[in-house]
Design a protein around this motif. Structure first.
Motif, mmCIF file in Angstrom:
data_model
loop_
_atom_site.group_PDB
_atom_site.id
_atom_site.type_symbol
_atom_site.label_atom_id
_atom_site.label_comp_id
_atom_site.label_asym_id
_atom_site.label_seq_id
_atom_site.Cartn_x
_atom_site.Cartn_y
_atom_site.Cartn_z
ATOM 1 N N ASP A 22 -5.553 62.126 62.257
ATOM 2 C CA ASP A 22 -4.113 62.058 62.507
ATOM 3 C C ASP A 22 -3.763 62.720 63.844
ATOM 4 O O ASP A 22 -4.644 63.136 64.595
ATOM 5 C CB ASP A 22 -3.330 62.653 61.333
ATOM 6 C CG ASP A 22 -3.467 64.162 61.188
ATOM 7 O OD1 ASP A 22 -3.981 64.852 62.111
ATOM 8 O OD2 ASP A 22 -3.052 64.676 60.125
ATOM 9 N N TYR A 111 0.161 58.042 66.137
ATOM 10 C CA TYR A 111 0.050 58.950 65.001
ATOM 11 C C TYR A 111 -1.390 59.275 64.650
ATOM 12 O O TYR A 111 -1.658 60.025 63.720
ATOM 13 C CB TYR A 111 0.786 58.415 63.769
ATOM 14 C CG TYR A 111 0.122 57.234 63.089
ATOM 15 C CD1 TYR A 111 -0.869 57.435 62.119
ATOM 16 C CD2 TYR A 111 0.485 55.943 63.409
ATOM 17 C CE1 TYR A 111 -1.477 56.356 61.492
ATOM 18 C CE2 TYR A 111 -0.112 54.860 62.785
ATOM 19 C CZ TYR A 111 -1.089 55.072 61.830
ATOM 20 O OH TYR A 111 -1.696 54.004 61.223
ATOM 21 N N GLY A 112 -2.329 58.760 65.427
ATOM 22 C CA GLY A 112 -3.728 59.064 65.158
ATOM 23 C C GLY A 112 -4.662 58.185 65.952
ATOM 24 O O GLY A 112 -4.229 57.386 66.793
#
Length: 139
Positions: A22, A111-112
């Protein structure tokens, strides 16, 4: 033509490690090949940061690059094969090669990352030995 592929089965049956982390570098996906390459079970890896496999001497550079990628949504390693050292659970150093892709939410915010990793330790050692042998022969 649409196929019914079980993505979990696909991720677990391939020989390369698939690791997803993440925005805070916490591991959220760790496949069977990752366990084989790095020595950590899925249970040991999930929730830990990537420091688990990043050697101490590479951590600052790795962390700075990771943070920058999360801020900008860009990585220079998406299409390039990156070769770096990594750390096995027992402490020995591995030579790995990987590509990494950025993951984005519905608002196009990173987000990751997802990385596909191959253990190149044996090939790297063989190449180094051949270079040494060639150098010795040229001397």
């Amino acid at each position: 033509m649409k196929t019914n592929v079980d993505l979990n089965q696909l991720i677990d049956c391939i020989g390369d490690a698939v690791i997803v982390a993440d925005a805070h570098e916490k591991i959220v996906l760790w496949n069977a090949a990752a366990s084989k390459i790095f020595g950590y079970s899925e249970e040991e890896a999930l929730g830990n940061t990537l420091d688990l496999i990043v050697p101490e001497r590479q951590r600052q550079r790795h962390n700075e690059g990771y943070s920058k990628s999360m801020e900008t949504g860009v990585t220079r390693y998406g299409t390039s094969l990156l070769k770096v050292p990594a750390k096995h659970k027992d402490g020995h150093t591995l030579s790995i090669a990987f590509t990494v892709g950025m993951l984005f939410d519905a608002n196009n915010q990173a987000y990751g990352v997802a990385a596909v990793i191959r253990d190149e330790t044996q090939g790297f050692a063989e190449e180094r030995a051949l270079k040494k042998r060639l150098s010795d022969l040229e001397s």
